[in-house]
Design a protein around this motif. Structure first.
Motif, PDB file in Angstrom:
ATOM      1  N   ALA A 262       3.929  -4.389   0.247  1.00 31.96           N
ATOM      2  CA  ALA A 262       2.575  -4.976   0.328  1.00 31.96           C
ATOM      3  C   ALA A 262       1.713  -4.252   1.028  1.00 31.96           C
ATOM      4  CB  ALA A 262       2.845  -6.378   0.454  1.00 31.96           C
ATOM      5  N   ARG A 263       0.275  -4.517   0.949  1.00 30.84           N
ATOM      6  CA  ARG A 263      -0.588  -3.689   1.905  1.00 30.84           C
ATOM      7  C   ARG A 263      -0.387  -3.773   3.464  1.00 30.84           C
ATOM      8  NH1 ARG A 263      -4.797  -5.680   4.960  1.00 30.84           N
ATOM      9  NH2 ARG A 263      -6.847  -4.296   4.802  1.00 30.84           N
ATOM     10  N   PRO A 264      -0.207  -5.052   3.754  1.00 28.68           N
ATOM     11  CA  PRO A 264      -0.122  -5.112   5.375  1.00 28.68           C
ATOM     12  C   PRO A 264       1.012  -4.195   5.836  1.00 28.68           C
ATOM     13  CG  PRO A 264      -0.405  -7.531   4.485  1.00 28.68           C
ATOM     14  CD  PRO A 264      -0.149  -6.460   3.292  1.00 28.68           C
ATOM     15  N   GLN A 265       2.236  -4.161   5.117  1.00 29.59           N
ATOM     16  CA  GLN A 265       3.374  -3.425   5.428  1.00 29.59           C
ATOM     17  C   GLN A 265       3.105  -1.886   5.539  1.00 29.59           C
ATOM     18  OE1 GLN A 265       5.855  -5.167   2.231  1.00 29.59           O
ATOM     19  NE2 GLN A 265       6.857  -6.676   3.854  1.00 29.59           N
ATOM     20  N   PHE A 266       2.423  -1.470   4.561  1.00 36.49           N
ATOM     21  CA  PHE A 266       2.062   0.150   4.491  1.00 36.49           C
ATOM     22  C   PHE A 266       1.223   0.336   5.877  1.00 36.49           C
ATOM     23  CE2 PHE A 266       1.158  -0.699  -0.312  1.00 36.49           C
ATOM     24  CZ  PHE A 266       2.436  -0.959  -0.583  1.00 36.49           C
TER      25      PHE A 266
ATOM     26  N   MET B 215      -4.104  -1.071  -4.345  1.00 45.30           N
ATOM     27  CA  MET B 215      -3.532  -1.639  -3.248  1.00 45.30           C
ATOM     28  C   MET B 215      -2.296  -0.969  -2.865  1.00 45.30           C
ATOM     29  SD  MET B 215      -4.896  -4.775  -3.295  1.00 45.30           S
ATOM     30  CE  MET B 215      -3.799  -5.900  -2.643  1.00 45.30           C
ATOM     31  N   SER B 216      -2.044   0.326  -3.239  1.00 41.61           N
ATOM     32  CA  SER B 216      -0.744   0.860  -2.795  1.00 41.61           C
ATOM     33  C   SER B 216      -1.162   2.343  -2.495  1.00 41.61           C
ATOM     34  CB  SER B 216       0.408   0.870  -3.854  1.00 41.61           C
ATOM     35  OG  SER B 216       1.429   1.625  -3.560  1.00 41.61           O
ATOM     36  N   ASP B 217      -1.220   3.086  -3.589  1.00 41.95           N
ATOM     37  CA  ASP B 217      -1.380   4.595  -3.355  1.00 41.95           C
ATOM     38  C   ASP B 217      -2.341   5.156  -2.319  1.00 41.95           C
ATOM     39  OD1 ASP B 217       0.435   4.433  -5.364  1.00 41.95           O
ATOM     40  OD2 ASP B 217      -0.982   5.217  -7.085  1.00 41.95           O
TER      41      ASP B 217
ATOM     42  N   PRO C  15       4.673   8.796   4.818  1.00 42.08           N
ATOM     43  CA  PRO C  15       5.571   9.764   3.897  1.00 42.08           C
ATOM     44  C   PRO C  15       5.901   9.287   2.545  1.00 42.08           C
ATOM     45  CG  PRO C  15       6.468   9.365   6.049  1.00 42.08           C
ATOM     46  CD  PRO C  15       5.399   8.560   5.934  1.00 42.08           C
ATOM     47  N   ARG C  16       5.827  10.002   1.524  1.00 40.12           N
ATOM     48  CA  ARG C  16       6.099   9.537  -0.002  1.00 40.12           C
ATOM     49  C   ARG C  16       7.403   8.869   0.130  1.00 40.12           C
ATOM     50  NH1 ARG C  16       3.216  11.249  -4.187  1.00 40.12           N
ATOM     51  NH2 ARG C  16       4.918  10.823  -5.380  1.00 40.12           N
ATOM     52  N   PRO C  17       7.492   7.790  -0.378  1.00 44.47           N
ATOM     53  CA  PRO C  17       8.885   6.810  -0.605  1.00 44.47           C
ATOM     54  C   PRO C  17       9.810   7.703  -1.169  1.00 44.47           C
ATOM     55  CG  PRO C  17       7.051   5.562  -1.438  1.00 44.47           C
ATOM     56  CD  PRO C  17       6.433   7.009  -1.433  1.00 44.47           C
ATOM     57  N   HIS C  18      11.062   7.759  -0.571  1.00 48.35           N
ATOM     58  CA  HIS C  18      12.334   8.121  -1.161  1.00 48.35           C
ATOM     59  C   HIS C  18      12.818   7.512  -2.459  1.00 48.35           C
ATOM     60  CE1 HIS C  18      12.310   9.434   3.006  1.00 48.35           C
ATOM     61  NE2 HIS C  18      12.858  10.631   2.883  1.00 48.35           N
ATOM     62  N   HIS C  19      12.527   6.147  -2.423  1.00 49.59           N
ATOM     63  CA  HIS C  19      12.850   5.335  -3.387  1.00 49.59           C
ATOM     64  C   HIS C  19      11.776   4.506  -4.097  1.00 49.59           C
ATOM     65  CE1 HIS C  19      17.205   6.477  -2.902  1.00 49.59           C
ATOM     66  NE2 HIS C  19      16.795   6.178  -1.588  1.00 49.59           N
ATOM     67  N   GLN C  20      11.418   4.375  -5.123  1.00 52.67           N
ATOM     68  CA  GLN C  20       9.927   3.687  -5.691  1.00 52.67           C
ATOM     69  C   GLN C  20      10.626   2.545  -6.775  1.00 52.67           C
ATOM     70  OE1 GLN C  20       6.469   4.490  -4.824  1.00 52.67           O
ATOM     71  NE2 GLN C  20       6.101   2.508  -5.789  1.00 52.67           N
ATOM     72  N   LEU C  21      10.572   1.347  -6.681  1.00 56.50           N
ATOM     73  CA  LEU C  21      11.370   0.408  -7.374  1.00 56.50           C
ATOM     74  C   LEU C  21      10.412   0.172  -8.533  1.00 56.50           C
ATOM     75  CD1 LEU C  21      13.495  -1.728  -4.676  1.00 56.50           C
ATOM     76  CD2 LEU C  21      14.178   0.776  -6.185  1.00 56.50           C
ATOM     77  N   ASP C  22       9.018  -0.064  -8.358  1.00 61.78           N
ATOM     78  CA  ASP C  22       8.082  -0.807  -9.351  1.00 61.78           C
ATOM     79  C   ASP C  22       8.595  -2.238  -9.731  1.00 61.78           C
ATOM     80  OD1 ASP C  22       6.441   1.530  -9.345  1.00 61.78           O
ATOM     81  OD2 ASP C  22       8.233   2.680 -10.848  1.00 61.78           O
ATOM     82  N   ILE C  23       8.935  -2.866  -8.699  1.00 60.82           N
ATOM     83  CA  ILE C  23       9.115  -4.407  -9.274  1.00 60.82           C
ATOM     84  C   ILE C  23       7.833  -5.115  -8.594  1.00 60.82           C
ATOM     85  CG2 ILE C  23      10.531  -6.233  -8.625  1.00 60.82           C
ATOM     86  CD1 ILE C  23      12.840  -4.035  -8.038  1.00 60.82           C
ATOM     87  N   HIS C  24       7.094  -5.710  -9.835  1.00 62.55           N
ATOM     88  CA  HIS C  24       6.171  -6.706  -9.706  1.00 62.55           C
ATOM     89  C   HIS C  24       5.844  -7.507 -10.616  1.00 62.55           C
ATOM     90  CE1 HIS C  24       4.073  -4.045 -12.332  1.00 62.55           C
ATOM     91  NE2 HIS C  24       4.518  -3.045 -11.642  1.00 62.55           N
TER      92      HIS C  24
ATOM     93  N   TYR D 249       9.374  -5.572   7.573  1.00 63.70           N
ATOM     94  CA  TYR D 249       8.062  -5.946   8.206  1.00 63.70           C
ATOM     95  C   TYR D 249       7.522  -7.378   7.500  1.00 63.70           C
ATOM     96  CZ  TYR D 249       7.477  -1.169   9.807  1.00 63.70           C
ATOM     97  OH  TYR D 249       7.667   0.043  10.176  1.00 63.70           O
ATOM     98  N   GLY D 250       7.083  -8.234   8.563  1.00 65.62           N
ATOM     99  CA  GLY D 250       6.218  -9.126   8.122  1.00 65.62           C
ATOM    100  C   GLY D 250       7.014 -10.534   7.194  1.00 65.62           C
ATOM    101  N   ASP D 251       6.528 -10.725   6.014  1.00 59.98           N
ATOM    102  CA  ASP D 251       6.780 -12.117   5.566  1.00 59.98           C
ATOM    103  C   ASP D 251       6.537 -12.031   3.865  1.00 59.98           C
ATOM    104  OD1 ASP D 251       4.125 -12.145   5.088  1.00 59.98           O
ATOM    105  OD2 ASP D 251       3.760 -13.463   6.866  1.00 59.98           O
ATOM    106  N   THR D 252       6.998 -11.035   3.303  1.00 58.52           N
ATOM    107  CA  THR D 252       6.775 -10.894   1.894  1.00 58.52           C
ATOM    108  C   THR D 252       8.165 -11.087   1.085  1.00 58.52           C
ATOM    109  OG1 THR D 252       6.903  -8.369   1.446  1.00 58.52           O
ATOM    110  CG2 THR D 252       4.939  -9.514   2.211  1.00 58.52           C
ATOM    111  N   ASN D 253       8.062 -11.071  -0.121  1.00 56.87           N
ATOM    112  CA  ASN D 253       9.364 -11.157  -0.961  1.00 56.87           C
ATOM    113  C   ASN D 253      10.171  -9.825  -0.674  1.00 56.87           C
ATOM    114  OD1 ASN D 253       8.638 -13.573  -2.002  1.00 56.87           O
ATOM    115  ND2 ASN D 253       7.839 -12.649  -3.760  1.00 56.87           N
TER     116      ASN D 253
END
Length: 360
Positions: free
Chosen positions: A10-14, A45-47, A56-65, A95-99
């Protein structure tokens, strides 16, 4: 070489990861593997955050939303567990408090991989907030608890963490690191759709507000009143909030703009006369840039901002929102007490991680 697997979504974690990942890359003996759950998934909201902040570009992108909290967290847990089994990291950093935070911490704890939680110890004391549940559970299964403030440390001590086999460390707030690091770049960032200065910068996305029709109607009414009679209200609108407003049949009469990147947000923070929000992170961002904040929540995890008079809690009461906004418009605040560590938090986090690994 010790491997740290970082989980964001999520945004704050980025924003938080941007400074810690930079510090990891500058530290010998540490390797980072980045996992993006996809919780915030669209370009705005991400890219844009990855591009602007040099993450750095993520090594693993899960696309779970999408889906319910349980469904999203469960899907993340399954996928992250598979990645952990393949990568076999020495530590998982959340980081933080998201799912995404909870799923990453739980997957690691089940596999007996040490968990380090950045922004540990925060409490709003409102168990109706999904974020409160996530942060409490994450703290309970973490091995290293990186607290941003003394208040966060005190919360964990009261909950008995000083008697547990965990490390409690006050390191400061990595969000302040990011604000200081990217402030200069934001000086040259233009948000062409917003003219002039002296506006009210607003954000609205918390489920406690958007999922409650009465609270949402009161907030929308207050924003409309402020825009028409006090100062222009600029509202970068989260897609989920936009849908909730439409579903409720409400009309926003403010300057609505699409979600923006971090540099654009910093540029608006520098230009605005007041911040009006229900976000946890934006409360602090307002403070970092010297702007008074009015928070449309009943509680806040950043209680020190209320204590020093930088933040005013007003809930979802339309009259209270308008009154507090009028009173605080144009008021500047200062960080005389260095509440959040002064911009050295990321360095402290990485130093402590390296020390822990060398102690094993």
């Amino acid at each position: 070489m010790k491997k740290i697997l970082t989980i964001v979504g999520a945004r704050p974690q980025f924003i938080k990861a941007s400074v810690v990942s930079r510090a990891i890359a500058q530290t010998s003996g540490l390797q980072e593997v980045l996992v993006h759950t996809g919780q915030h998934f669209d370009a705005n909201m991400s890219d844009v955050f990855f591009m602007q902040l040099g993450i750095p570009r993520p090594h693993h992108q899960l696309d779970i939303h999408g889906g319910s909290h349980g469904e999203m967290t469960g899907r993340m847990l399954i996928e992250i567990e598979g990645i952990l089994l393949a990568e076999r990291p020495d530590c998982v950093l959340v980081y933080g408090d998201t799912n995404s935070t909870l799923a990453g911490a739980l997957a690691a704890a089940k596999l007996h991989i040490p968990v380090a939680h950045v922004e540990a110890g925060l409490r709003s004391f409102n168990m109706k907030m999904p974020e409160e549940i996530n942060r409490i559970l994450t703290d309970q299964i973490s091995d290293i608890l990186f607290c941003p403030t003394q208040t966060a440390m005190d919360n964990l001590v009261r909950e008995g963490f000083s008697d547990k086999p965990v490390q409690l460390l006050q390191v400061g707030d990595v969000m302040q690191d990011a604000a200081l690091l990217f402030s200069q770049a934001a000086e040259h960032t233009q948000v062409s759709c917003v003219e002039g200065d002296g506006f009210i910068l607003a954000t609205l996305h918390r489920a406690e507000n958007t999922d409650d029709p009465a609270r949402l109607a009161a907030i929308v009414g207050a924003l409309n009143t402020l825009h028409s009679s006090v100062a222009s209200v600029v509202l970068p609108l989260h897609p989920r909030t936009r849908a909730a407003i439409a579903k409720a049949g409400l009309t926003l009469d403010v300057q609505v703009i699409d979600p923006i990147g971090y540099l654009e947000m910093v540029a608006l923070l520098r230009r605005c006369a007041l911040v009006l929000t229900d976000s946890g992170g934006v409360q602090k961002e307002a403070f970092f840039f010297g702007k008074a904040c009015v928070t449309m929540r009943d509680q806040t995890e950043w209680v020190e901002l209320v204590q020093v008079g930088a933040n005013t809690l007003v809930g979802a009461d339309a009259e209270a929102i308008v009154s507090a906004a009028r009173a605080n418009l144009g008021r500047m605040v200062s960080d005389d007490g260095q509440l959040y560590g002064g911009g050295a938090a990321a360095r402290h986090v990485v130093t402590q991680l390296k020390r822990v690994f060398h102690a094993v």
